[in-house]
Design a protein around this motif. Structure first.
Motif, PDB file in Angstrom:
ATOM      1  N   LYS A  48       0.809  -1.214   0.058  1.00 15.87           N
ATOM      2  CA  LYS A  48       0.156   0.036  -0.148  1.00 15.87           C
ATOM      3  C   LYS A  48       0.743   1.354   0.072  1.00 15.87           C
ATOM      4  O   LYS A  48       1.730   1.400   0.785  1.00 15.87           O
ATOM      5  CB  LYS A  48      -0.897  -0.080   1.115  1.00 15.87           C
ATOM      6  CG  LYS A  48      -1.875   1.135   1.321  1.00 15.87           C
ATOM      7  CD  LYS A  48      -2.657   1.217   2.545  1.00 15.87           C
ATOM      8  CE  LYS A  48      -3.702   2.273   2.364  1.00 15.87           C
ATOM      9  NZ  LYS A  48      -4.422   2.393   3.548  1.00 15.87           N
ATOM     10  N   GLY A  49       0.535   2.207  -1.082  1.00 17.77           N
ATOM     11  CA  GLY A  49       1.401   3.372  -1.019  1.00 17.77           C
ATOM     12  C   GLY A  49       2.695   3.246  -1.803  1.00 17.77           C
ATOM     13  O   GLY A  49       3.416   4.187  -2.146  1.00 17.77           O
ATOM     14  N   LYS A  50       2.866   1.947  -2.269  1.00 20.63           N
ATOM     15  CA  LYS A  50       4.435   1.864  -2.898  1.00 20.63           C
ATOM     16  C   LYS A  50       4.189   1.703  -4.335  1.00 20.63           C
ATOM     17  O   LYS A  50       5.189   1.695  -5.022  1.00 20.63           O
ATOM     18  CB  LYS A  50       4.996   0.599  -2.321  1.00 20.63           C
ATOM     19  CG  LYS A  50       5.339   0.733  -0.962  1.00 20.63           C
ATOM     20  CD  LYS A  50       6.133  -0.197  -0.494  1.00 20.63           C
ATOM     21  CE  LYS A  50       6.329  -0.182   1.074  1.00 20.63           C
ATOM     22  NZ  LYS A  50       7.050  -1.219   1.705  1.00 20.63           N
ATOM     23  N   ILE A  51       2.895   1.396  -4.669  1.00 15.21           N
ATOM     24  CA  ILE A  51       2.662   1.445  -6.407  1.00 15.21           C
ATOM     25  C   ILE A  51       1.900   2.509  -6.969  1.00 15.21           C
ATOM     26  O   ILE A  51       1.036   3.016  -6.339  1.00 15.21           O
ATOM     27  CB  ILE A  51       1.769   0.056  -6.291  1.00 15.21           C
ATOM     28  CG1 ILE A  51       2.247  -1.147  -5.972  1.00 15.21           C
ATOM     29  CG2 ILE A  51       1.097  -0.072  -8.023  1.00 15.21           C
ATOM     30  CD1 ILE A  51       1.484  -2.395  -6.110  1.00 15.21           C
ATOM     31  N   GLN A  52       2.549   3.099  -7.850  1.00 22.55           N
ATOM     32  CA  GLN A  52       1.876   4.449  -8.375  1.00 22.55           C
ATOM     33  C   GLN A  52       1.323   3.938  -9.661  1.00 22.55           C
ATOM     34  O   GLN A  52       1.828   3.162 -10.486  1.00 22.55           O
ATOM     35  CB  GLN A  52       2.723   5.357  -8.657  1.00 22.55           C
ATOM     36  CG  GLN A  52       3.780   5.707  -7.526  1.00 22.55           C
ATOM     37  CD  GLN A  52       4.184   7.251  -7.358  1.00 22.55           C
ATOM     38  OE1 GLN A  52       4.096   7.750  -8.469  1.00 22.55           O
ATOM     39  NE2 GLN A  52       4.450   7.671  -6.309  1.00 22.55           N
ATOM     40  N   PHE A  53      -0.077   4.339  -9.854  1.00 19.68           N
ATOM     41  CA  PHE A  53      -0.780   4.043 -11.114  1.00 19.68           C
ATOM     42  C   PHE A  53      -0.809   5.113 -12.162  1.00 19.68           C
ATOM     43  O   PHE A  53      -0.591   6.385 -11.555  1.00 19.68           O
ATOM     44  CB  PHE A  53      -2.263   3.649 -10.690  1.00 19.68           C
ATOM     45  CG  PHE A  53      -2.534   2.459  -9.916  1.00 19.68           C
ATOM     46  CD1 PHE A  53      -2.430   1.199 -10.580  1.00 19.68           C
ATOM     47  CD2 PHE A  53      -2.507   2.339  -8.415  1.00 19.68           C
ATOM     48  CE1 PHE A  53      -2.755  -0.129  -9.844  1.00 19.68           C
ATOM     49  CE2 PHE A  53      -2.451   1.267  -7.777  1.00 19.68           C
ATOM     50  CZ  PHE A  53      -2.633   0.064  -8.281  1.00 19.68           C
ATOM     51  N   ASP A  54      -0.814   4.899 -13.342  1.00 19.94           N
ATOM     52  CA  ASP A  54      -0.979   5.915 -14.424  1.00 19.94           C
ATOM     53  C   ASP A  54      -2.124   6.655 -14.071  1.00 19.94           C
ATOM     54  O   ASP A  54      -3.399   5.862 -13.982  1.00 19.94           O
ATOM     55  CB  ASP A  54      -0.969   5.218 -15.679  1.00 19.94           C
ATOM     56  CG  ASP A  54      -0.959   5.988 -16.900  1.00 19.94           C
ATOM     57  OD1 ASP A  54      -1.169   7.382 -16.504  1.00 19.94           O
ATOM     58  OD2 ASP A  54      -0.804   5.386 -18.132  1.00 19.94           O
ATOM     59  N   GLU A  55      -2.085   7.898 -14.080  1.00 18.64           N
ATOM     60  CA  GLU A  55      -3.075   8.916 -13.844  1.00 18.64           C
ATOM     61  C   GLU A  55      -4.480   8.618 -14.955  1.00 18.64           C
ATOM     62  O   GLU A  55      -5.580   8.926 -14.808  1.00 18.64           O
ATOM     63  CB  GLU A  55      -2.738  10.354 -13.901  1.00 18.64           C
ATOM     64  CG  GLU A  55      -1.899  10.725 -12.751  1.00 18.64           C
ATOM     65  CD  GLU A  55      -1.388  12.192 -12.549  1.00 18.64           C
ATOM     66  OE1 GLU A  55      -1.797  12.866 -13.247  1.00 18.64           O
ATOM     67  OE2 GLU A  55      -0.176  12.462 -11.940  1.00 18.64           O
ATOM     68  N   ASN A  56      -3.878   8.262 -16.115  1.00 17.07           N
ATOM     69  CA  ASN A  56      -4.870   8.251 -17.262  1.00 17.07           C
ATOM     70  C   ASN A  56      -5.611   6.815 -17.358  1.00 17.07           C
ATOM     71  O   ASN A  56      -6.270   6.370 -18.131  1.00 17.07           O
ATOM     72  CB  ASN A  56      -4.162   8.203 -18.424  1.00 17.07           C
ATOM     73  CG  ASN A  56      -3.736   9.751 -18.731  1.00 17.07           C
ATOM     74  OD1 ASN A  56      -4.397  10.548 -18.105  1.00 17.07           O
ATOM     75  ND2 ASN A  56      -2.576   9.958 -19.053  1.00 17.07           N
ATOM     76  N   TYR A  57      -5.455   6.040 -16.443  1.00 16.06           N
ATOM     77  CA  TYR A  57      -5.625   4.445 -16.061  1.00 16.06           C
ATOM     78  C   TYR A  57      -7.029   4.527 -16.107  1.00 16.06           C
ATOM     79  O   TYR A  57      -7.720   4.966 -15.050  1.00 16.06           O
ATOM     80  CB  TYR A  57      -4.844   3.720 -14.974  1.00 16.06           C
ATOM     81  CG  TYR A  57      -5.556   2.326 -14.976  1.00 16.06           C
ATOM     82  CD1 TYR A  57      -5.446   1.346 -15.759  1.00 16.06           C
ATOM     83  CD2 TYR A  57      -6.071   2.008 -13.648  1.00 16.06           C
ATOM     84  CE1 TYR A  57      -5.709  -0.125 -15.789  1.00 16.06           C
ATOM     85  CE2 TYR A  57      -6.766   0.592 -13.680  1.00 16.06           C
ATOM     86  CZ  TYR A  57      -6.376  -0.247 -14.605  1.00 16.06           C
ATOM     87  OH  TYR A  57      -6.777  -1.757 -14.622  1.00 16.06           O
TER      88      TYR A  57
END
Length: 69
Positions: A48-57
């Protein structure tokens, strides 16, 4: 695997009572499975908090494209 172990009788009695399971063997097997599942779930929580998702996902759009009818 056959193993002889000493298990707390009160824990076994309570587990049998609250689950309705009939055998010690089944209680131990279920307890081991739940222990493993809980540790795997905990390991996922560590991310948790360590994975960054693409803002456009857009997961909704992806679901629409893979809709099985």
């Amino acid at each position: 695997m056959r193993t002889n172990i000493i298990i707390d009788d009160e824990l076994i009695k309570e587990a049998l009572k609250i689950t309705g399971i009939k055998t010690k063997k089944e209680i131990v097997n279920i307890a081991l499975k739940e222990l493993i599942e809980n540790h795997k779930r905990k390991n996922l929580m560590d991310l948790k908090g360590k994975i960054q998702f693409d803002e456009n996902y857009d997961y909704k759009k992806m679901r629409e494209n893979h809709d099985i009818s």
